[in-house]
Design a protein around this motif. Structure first.
Motif: not given
Length: 216
Positions: A187-189, A191-204
């Motif tokens: 479950a932690m994995t 969430i970490v994957a989601f956060l990685t995508i989430h931050v990347a899209l925020a930068l894009i």
């Protein structure tokens, strides 16, 4: 029938028109709970990695000390439990308001598999519009709904690990203490994957970051 089609098309077009300049995209309660959640998750993940390193589930995986939080097991546990209460209280407020205001229903539903695939391939081709930040595309809906579910799983599995005797029925539901640890880890994995995508899209798409800070 033609008239109905025209009306339906007109309604759909109106629903997906970009939000006007200055329109509120994220109300204040969303922004406040979002950033509290970000802080709590940062502490939970970092301290969780330190706790994991004290008793690894996989021989091939250890987290670098520079990414872990707490310095040692006892220190990590203190950080983890402190952030746990912050995350739990903040999560209850967020979910309660999300349901009470109808935000979850309007933002996350419906989720159609065909629409998810269409938006996914459009994103891969760089053709997914971000003109209206007030409307989530189908991929966003699936990801946000998925991370909410992962959040529920990680809280419940965490409780079953923390108090396996007091929450013995919950621990049993996860298949026992050892299995609950694996569930918690995966479950932690997620969430970490989601956060990685989430931050990347925020930068894009920088205006999405501005919206979650300023609301507009």
């Amino acid at each position: 029938m033609v008239v109905m089609s025209v009306e339906a098309a007109s309604h759909s077009a109106g629903r997906h028109q970009p939000a006007t300049t200055g329109a509120v995209v994220h109300p204040r309660w969303v922004r406040v709970t979002h950033w509290i959640n970000a802080l709590a998750m940062f502490v939970m993940i970092g301290s969780g990695w330190q706790i994991y390193d004290a008793s690894p589930l996989f021989d091939f995986l250890n987290f670098p000390p520079g990414l872990a939080l707490g310095g040692w097991l006892a220190g990590a546990l203190l950080w983890h439990f402190a952030a746990m209460w912050l995350l739990l209280i903040n999560g209850i407020v967020y979910v309660t308001l999300g349901l009470a205001t109808g935000r979850f229903r309007s933002k996350l539903l419906p989720i159609w598999p065909r629409a998810v695939l269409s938006d996914f391939f459009a994103a891969l081709r760089g053709r997914l519009s971000h003109d209206d930040l007030s409307v989530y595309n189908s991929v966003q809906r699936l990801l946000y709904a998925g991370v909410l579910l992962a959040g529920v799983v990680i809280v419940l599995s965490g409780l079953s690990i923390w108090k396996p005797v007091q929450f013995k029925y919950l621990t049993a539901l996860f298949g026992g203490y050892d299995t609950a640890r694996y569930v918690h880890f995966f479950a932690m994995t997620v969430i970490v994957a989601f956060l990685t995508i989430h931050v990347a899209l925020a930068l894009i798409v920088p205006k999405s970051l501005r919206a979650i800070i300023l609301g507009r």
